[in-house]
Design a protein around this motif. Structure first.
Motif, PDB file in Angstrom:
ATOM      1  N   LYS A 382       0.954  -1.061   0.038  1.00  0.00           N
ATOM      2  CA  LYS A 382       0.260  -0.041  -0.039  1.00  0.00           C
ATOM      3  C   LYS A 382       0.752   1.246  -0.014  1.00  0.00           C
ATOM      4  O   LYS A 382       1.831   1.481   0.789  1.00  0.00           O
ATOM      5  N   THR A 383       0.540   2.202  -0.847  1.00  0.00           N
ATOM      6  CA  THR A 383       1.412   3.388  -0.778  1.00  0.00           C
ATOM      7  C   THR A 383       0.215   4.462  -1.096  1.00  0.00           C
ATOM      8  O   THR A 383      -0.542   4.603  -1.970  1.00  0.00           O
ATOM      9  N   SER A 384       0.493   5.699  -0.555  1.00  0.00           N
ATOM     10  CA  SER A 384      -0.719   6.868  -0.509  1.00  0.00           C
ATOM     11  C   SER A 384       0.492   8.004  -1.032  1.00  0.00           C
ATOM     12  O   SER A 384       1.524   8.184  -0.370  1.00  0.00           O
ATOM     13  N   VAL A 385      -0.052   8.634  -1.723  1.00  0.00           N
ATOM     14  CA  VAL A 385       0.947   9.958  -2.380  1.00  0.00           C
ATOM     15  C   VAL A 385      -0.296  11.215  -2.274  1.00  0.00           C
ATOM     16  O   VAL A 385      -1.158  11.310  -2.634  1.00  0.00           O
ATOM     17  N   GLN A 386       0.112  12.096  -1.577  1.00  0.00           N
ATOM     18  CA  GLN A 386      -0.254  13.475  -1.294  1.00  0.00           C
ATOM     19  C   GLN A 386       0.441  14.768  -1.638  1.00  0.00           C
ATOM     20  O   GLN A 386       1.454  14.806  -1.377  1.00  0.00           O
ATOM     21  N   ALA A 387      -0.212  15.349  -2.600  1.00  0.00           N
ATOM     22  CA  ALA A 387       0.153  16.865  -2.630  1.00  0.00           C
ATOM     23  C   ALA A 387       1.756  16.760  -3.127  1.00  0.00           C
ATOM     24  O   ALA A 387       2.488  17.351  -2.856  1.00  0.00           O
ATOM     25  N   SER A 388       1.914  15.994  -4.374  1.00  0.00           N
ATOM     26  CA  SER A 388       3.306  15.643  -4.713  1.00  0.00           C
ATOM     27  C   SER A 388       3.157  15.682  -6.331  1.00  0.00           C
ATOM     28  O   SER A 388       2.226  15.482  -7.012  1.00  0.00           O
ATOM     29  N   ILE A 389       4.568  15.817  -6.933  1.00  0.00           N
ATOM     30  CA  ILE A 389       4.783  15.686  -8.180  1.00  0.00           C
ATOM     31  C   ILE A 389       4.745  14.166  -8.613  1.00  0.00           C
ATOM     32  O   ILE A 389       6.077  13.655  -8.223  1.00  0.00           O
ATOM     33  N   LEU A 390       4.230  13.643  -9.503  1.00  0.00           N
ATOM     34  CA  LEU A 390       4.573  12.118  -9.849  1.00  0.00           C
ATOM     35  C   LEU A 390       4.491  12.069 -11.225  1.00  0.00           C
ATOM     36  O   LEU A 390       3.193  12.313 -12.125  1.00  0.00           O
ATOM     37  N   GLN A 391       5.530  11.748 -11.844  1.00  0.00           N
ATOM     38  CA  GLN A 391       5.497  11.414 -13.367  1.00  0.00           C
ATOM     39  C   GLN A 391       4.762  10.395 -13.777  1.00  0.00           C
ATOM     40  O   GLN A 391       4.514   9.383 -13.243  1.00  0.00           O
ATOM     41  N   GLY A 392       3.949  10.868 -14.801  1.00  0.00           N
ATOM     42  CA  GLY A 392       2.815   9.872 -15.227  1.00  0.00           C
ATOM     43  C   GLY A 392       1.622   9.855 -14.502  1.00  0.00           C
ATOM     44  O   GLY A 392       0.543   9.044 -14.853  1.00  0.00           O
ATOM     45  N   GLY A 393       1.629  10.621 -13.545  1.00  0.00           N
ATOM     46  CA  GLY A 393       0.303  10.698 -12.687  1.00  0.00           C
ATOM     47  C   GLY A 393       0.198   9.170 -11.735  1.00  0.00           C
ATOM     48  O   GLY A 393       0.966   8.524 -11.568  1.00  0.00           O
ATOM     49  N   CYS A 394      -0.768   9.259 -11.325  1.00  0.00           N
ATOM     50  CA  CYS A 394      -1.211   8.066 -10.179  1.00  0.00           C
ATOM     51  C   CYS A 394      -1.664   6.917 -10.941  1.00  0.00           C
ATOM     52  O   CYS A 394      -2.966   6.713 -11.293  1.00  0.00           O
ATOM     53  N   ALA A 395      -1.060   5.742 -11.222  1.00  0.00           N
ATOM     54  CA  ALA A 395      -1.440   4.812 -11.876  1.00  0.00           C
ATOM     55  C   ALA A 395      -2.118   3.800 -10.807  1.00  0.00           C
ATOM     56  O   ALA A 395      -2.370   3.940  -9.621  1.00  0.00           O
ATOM     57  N   ALA A 396      -2.719   2.484 -11.420  1.00  0.00           N
ATOM     58  CA  ALA A 396      -3.319   1.579 -10.423  1.00  0.00           C
ATOM     59  C   ALA A 396      -2.231   1.357  -9.455  1.00  0.00           C
ATOM     60  O   ALA A 396      -1.055   1.076  -9.497  1.00  0.00           O
ATOM     61  N   GLY A 397      -2.962   1.603  -8.082  1.00  0.00           N
ATOM     62  CA  GLY A 397      -1.858   0.549  -6.944  1.00  0.00           C
ATOM     63  C   GLY A 397      -1.992   1.742  -5.902  1.00  0.00           C
ATOM     64  O   GLY A 397      -2.543   1.509  -5.040  1.00  0.00           O
ATOM     65  N   PRO A 398      -1.224   2.795  -6.085  1.00  0.00           N
ATOM     66  CA  PRO A 398      -1.255   3.676  -4.992  1.00  0.00           C
ATOM     67  C   PRO A 398      -2.467   4.751  -4.799  1.00  0.00           C
ATOM     68  O   PRO A 398      -3.156   4.837  -5.771  1.00  0.00           O
ATOM     69  N   ASP A 399      -2.616   5.205  -3.757  1.00  0.00           N
ATOM     70  CA  ASP A 399      -3.863   5.930  -3.342  1.00  0.00           C
ATOM     71  C   ASP A 399      -3.513   7.406  -3.388  1.00  0.00           C
ATOM     72  O   ASP A 399      -2.557   7.525  -2.746  1.00  0.00           O
TER      73      ASP A 399
END
Length: 439
Positions: A382-399
């Motif tokens: 499980k991974t959560s990402v908040q208020a961040s820059i993520l290349q490619g956006g949020c794919a399936a898996g992380p919240d």
């Protein structure tokens, strides 16, 4: 009667005078003793020091091993130079911190105050290269050990409580440890032992450079072990980890809660070119029937590599009683790689483990893996990402909440973002936009 009273009065007066003189003398002795103790609290060490030196002055500098062994040395000033755990060939010998003590490097050998030393950690080096130069196979298994090795068999004087206020490593380099022995397989640079009920290994580590350390099992540079009811939570600030490696967990740092807790606090630090054959090119967090929850803030990870999981960071929870919960905030992960999963990080929960990685206000860009994902949750992770820059956006898996996919590189230096906490560059502006998008 008057005569007798005079004699009695005289005797009493004499007794009072004697008592006062005795008290005064005792007071002087106490002052002298206190002065001597205060004087002896700081011990000076140099590479040309002697066993007989008391360390009270630079001219009477002692050896590092001698200062570590003396209870009167609560603070050790180390002159610039290179120091090795032994002049012999016994690889099991390390610089042993068996009681709370503060180590400070960077001194030229003339200073009278701590603030006068150099801030360059490269000038004072604790090296495990005890054998043939450049040949690593005969290097020390550990350069520094806090609290002895293992648990149970350790002497009470070794196993104990090491807190940030009384146990410090500051302003030096720890290099070329090689933990490849049967009972010396973790923590090539620093073995921080919080194993055993009531044991605590939580030193303050500041402005320390870890370079070229290697381990077979866990923690090429640093092994933070909380086991059998013990705890290990070193505070690591403004430090660098370059070119450290491990076959197993954590090329630079392994945080292991094995029936205990390990919660390192890592801030304003840099991880470059570290490698792991399996988990966590830079850092591995492993909750194995225990808890591991490293807190990583304002730090930079680049060019780290893992053979299996997590180019920069791997979080592993083993079993329902093992929990790994790293928190990564205000940090940058750029250009890391994995030959398996998770170019930036991997979160793995085995046998029902309930671990999770939390990423907040960070930049994750340009990380690669064979399986094409930067954030890996393959094994029920499980991974959560908040208020961040993520290349490619949020794919399936992380919240994900408040995540944006916008190249932060124009006009900015990603490598500098993590350590500076942002300086008005494109990366910071994008992060602020991401934060503003939070519900």
């Amino acid at each position: 009667m008057t005569h007798h009273r005079s004699i009695a009065a005289t005797a009493a007066a004499g007794t009072t005078f004697t008592a006062r003189r005795t008290v005064a003398a005792m007071g002087c002795m106490l002052l002298l003793t206190a002065g001597a103790s205060a004087h002896a609290a700081v011990c000076r060490v140099s590479s040309t020091g002697t066993e007989a030196g008391d360390g009270r002055t630079w001219a009477a500098a002692t050896l590092l091993h001698s200062a570590l062994a003396r209870p009167t040395c609560s603070e050790i000033w180390i002159q610039q130079g290179t120091y090795k755990p032994t002049e012999g060939a016994d690889r099991s010998i390390a610089f042993a911190i068996n009681r709370p003590v503060k180590l400070y490097g960077g001194f030229a050998g003339t200073e009278t105050a701590l603030a006068q030393r150099s801030a360059d950690s490269r000038l004072t080096v604790l090296s495990g290269d005890i054998g043939t130069p450049v040949v690593s196979a005969d290097n020390s298994h550990h350069v520094v050990v806090i609290g002895g090795l293992g648990a149970g068999a350790r002497a009470a004087s070794v196993a104990g409580i090491y807190q940030p206020a009384d146990t410090v490593i500051d302003g030096l380099s720890i290099v070329h440890g090689r933990a490849d022995g049967a009972s010396h397989a973790s923590g090539g640079g620093l073995y921080c032992n919080g194993a055993g009920q009531g044991s605590v290994c939580s030193p303050s580590i500041a402005n320390v450079s870890f370079r070229g350390n290697w381990a077979r099992d866990d923690g090429g540079a640093v092994y933070s072990l909380g086991a059998a009811g013990g705890a290990s939570s070193p505070g690591i600030t403004q430090s660098t980890f370059i070119g450290n490696a491990v076959d197993g967990y954590g090329g630079a740092i392994a945080s292991v809660g094995q029936g205990g807790t390990s919660n390192p606090a890592i801030a304003q630090s840099t991880f470059i070119g570290n490698a792991s054959g399996r988990y966590g090119g830079a850092i591995a967090s492993h909750g194995n029937a225990g808890t591991s929850s490293p807190r990583i803030t304002q730090s930079t990870f680049s060019s780290n590599w893992a053979g299996d999981f997590g180019g920069a960071l791997a979080s592993v929870s083993s079993g329902s009683s093992g929990v790994s919960r790293p928190l990564l905030s205000q940090s940058t992960l750029i250009g890391n790689a994995s030959d398996g999963y998770g170019g930036a990080l991997s979160s793995l929960n085995f046998a029902g483990g309930g671990g999770q990685v939390a990423v907040v206000s960070s930049v994750i860009w340009g990380n690669t893996s064979v399986h094409g994902v930067q954030l890996d949750t393959t094994y029920s992770g499980k991974t959560s990402v908040q208020a961040s820059i993520l290349q490619g956006g949020c794919a399936a898996g992380p919240d994900c909440v408040g995540v944006i996919n916008a190249d932060p590189t124009p006009g900015s230096t990603l490598a500098g973002y993590g350590n500076s906490g942002g300086n008005g560059t494109q990366a910071l502006l994008l992060l602020r936009r991401a934060q503003a998008s939070l519900p």
